[in-house]
Design a protein around this motif. Structure first.
Motif: not given
Length: 478
Positions: A119-128, A133-141, A370-373, A377-381
């Motif tokens: 849940v915390e990682l899902a909050l910080v990933d969009p910030l990073l 640079p453009a093109g980095w996949p979700a979760g890479s941050g 592992a939990g994020l995968w 990427g959606d903690p509500s899942a």
């Protein structure tokens, strides 16, 4: 050299300054108003009871093993096997047996790292991702942040201490200042406007009448509504005990661990009060309830929208503080458990003179990824499992209270460098508070049954695994 009081204090508040705590405070005020304001002190009292139990147990366990072992030697005859685990697991095992020690670590701390940290990682990933640079996949941050925190922990305790102290100090100071300015600034005014930043004006929705979010003050209604909100408030106050595994590396643990625990609670109580009251003074209740990131809305209303890059950096530091503290604490819990023969031996690998738990650190770093995968990427899942893991965390707190009661009765003469005040009344009251929080843990009534089943499943799985491990290990130890 060892950890000093400042490093221990930073480790104690490292979990409490995370973004999840900020969201809890802002949404809690929006949901409960005055009732949440009353619920916060009740949550602090519950946190104080937990801190007192852990402090007594950890320092008692350290005194026991120090008296029964020599420098660099294995435990001598007469040292209980469960105490050899060290740290949190050792003191629980000493009172309640090795299975309880295993449940404490795996159900109470490994499971939350797997299902709560995403849940915390899902909050910080969009910030990073906004800075990459453009093109980095979700979760890479999130991956980059965990890799950085892992590298700092692998560098040794001294590096961890310096980084954690800087992170905690920066976030605490920023949160306190934000809350204070929210209380003092006129409605609709932002600090950035005075500095001439472009776009610093606060939106009309943020310029609500002062204290509107608290609603009318009806003492009877507030008292009735406050207790169920303690469950919500407690999530912002949980985590002080993450400093306990670091006590073994402290210079003067008997002096500094209690100061870190209760000093950390005092600091965070002031900061949380300022932040929650600032949100209630600054923003309307509906916005606090409905905004996905209400803490960011509050910060922008104080500092102006042009400060968004700096605010993003602050939130990143808050998440880094949480990850840094969790990696350091949970890895040491696992390494101590492995050293006592209560977990896979490879988790206890500590190469070199620094004695850093390398294998356990790598394992703990992989858990939230592992939990994020799993959640895509959606903690509500994994909402149900996330709340269930949080309930298991509270059950670990219940084990600590039970251990204090058991050891006070069975072994009253054991050396206790620090004693929990008011026992046995204080542990019983804390247990009652934990039970009430667990009973109100479901964010929605419809989720109560699924969460209960998930908690039962988590506890059943770890209990069976622990029993199988102990049964397998028993013939080998003869």
């Amino acid at each position: 050299m060892g950890l000093g009081p400042g490093a221990l204090l930073a480790a104690a508040i490292g979990v409490l300054v995370a973004q999840l705590g900020m969201v809890t405070l802002a949404q809690g005020v929006g949901l409960g108003g005055w009732a949440f304001v009353l619920a916060l002190p009740l949550a602090w009292l519950l946190a104080a009871g937990n801190a007192a139990a852990w402090t007594e147990l950890v320092l008692m366990q350290q005194a026991l093993t120090s008296a029964a072992t020599g420098a660099g030697e294995a435990p001598r005859p007469g040292v209980p096997d469960a105490a050899a685990a060290g740290g949190l697991a050792g003191c629980i095992g000493l009172a309640l047996g090795p299975l309880a020690a295993q449940l404490l670590v795996f159900a109470g701390y490994v499971t939350p790292a797997l299902f709560g940290l995403p849940v915390e990682l899902a909050l910080v990933d969009p910030l990073l991702l906004a800075w990459l640079p453009a093109g980095w996949p979700a979760g890479s941050g999130a991956v980059l942040l965990i890799a950085l925190m892992l590298a700092l922990n692998l560098a040794g305790t001294d590096v961890f201490a310096r980084v954690q102290t800087a992170l905690a100090l920066a976030v605490v100071a920023a949160l306190a200042l934000t809350g204070l300015l929210a209380l003092l600034l006129p409605a609709g005014a932002a600090v950035g406007a005075g500095w001439g930043w472009p776009g610093a004006a606060v939106t009309a929705v943020a310029a609500a009448p002062r204290w509107a979010a608290l609603g009318p003050f009806d003492p009877g209604a507030v008292l009735l509504a406050a207790w169920p909100l303690v469950a919500l408030a407690s999530w912002a106050c949980a985590g002080l005990e993450y400093v306990a595994p670091m006590a073994a590396e402290a210079r003067q643990p008997a002096r500094d661990l209690p100061r870190a625990m209760f000093g950390g609670l005092a600091v965070i109580a002031v900061v949380q009060a300022l932040f929650a009251l600032g949100a209630a003074c600054r923003l309307p209740a509906e916005l606090l309830r409905s905004a996905p990131l209400p803490h960011l809305v509050l910060m922008e209303s104080v500092w102006g929208p042009a400060a968004r890059p700096l605010l993003g950096l602050l939130l990143l530091l808050a998440s880094a503080s949480l990850l840094n503290a969790v990696l350091a604490a949970v890895s040491r819990m696992l390494a101590d458990l492995a050293a006592a023969g209560l977990a896979f031996g490879w988790l206890g690998w500590r190469p070199g003179r620094r004695r850093t738990p390398v294998a356990a650190l790598l394992f703990v770093a992989a858990l939230p990824l592992a939990g994020l995968w799993w959640a895509g990427g959606d903690p509500s899942a994994i909402l149900v499992l996330t709340v269930a893991a949080s309930v298991a965390w509270l059950l670990a707190y219940a084990l600590a209270q039970a251990a204090v009661l058991v050891l006070r009765r069975r072994a009253p003469r054991l050396a206790r460098p620090w004693r929990m005040p008011g026992a046995p009344i204080t542990p019983l009251l804390t247990l009652a508070g934990i039970a009430a929080v667990v009973a109100h843990a479901a964010p929605e009534p419809a989720l109560a049954a699924p969460i209960a089943r998930a908690v039962a499943g988590v506890l059943a799985v770890w209990t069976l695994v622990g029993m199988a491990w102990l049964a397998w290990r028993r013939p080998q130890r003869r």
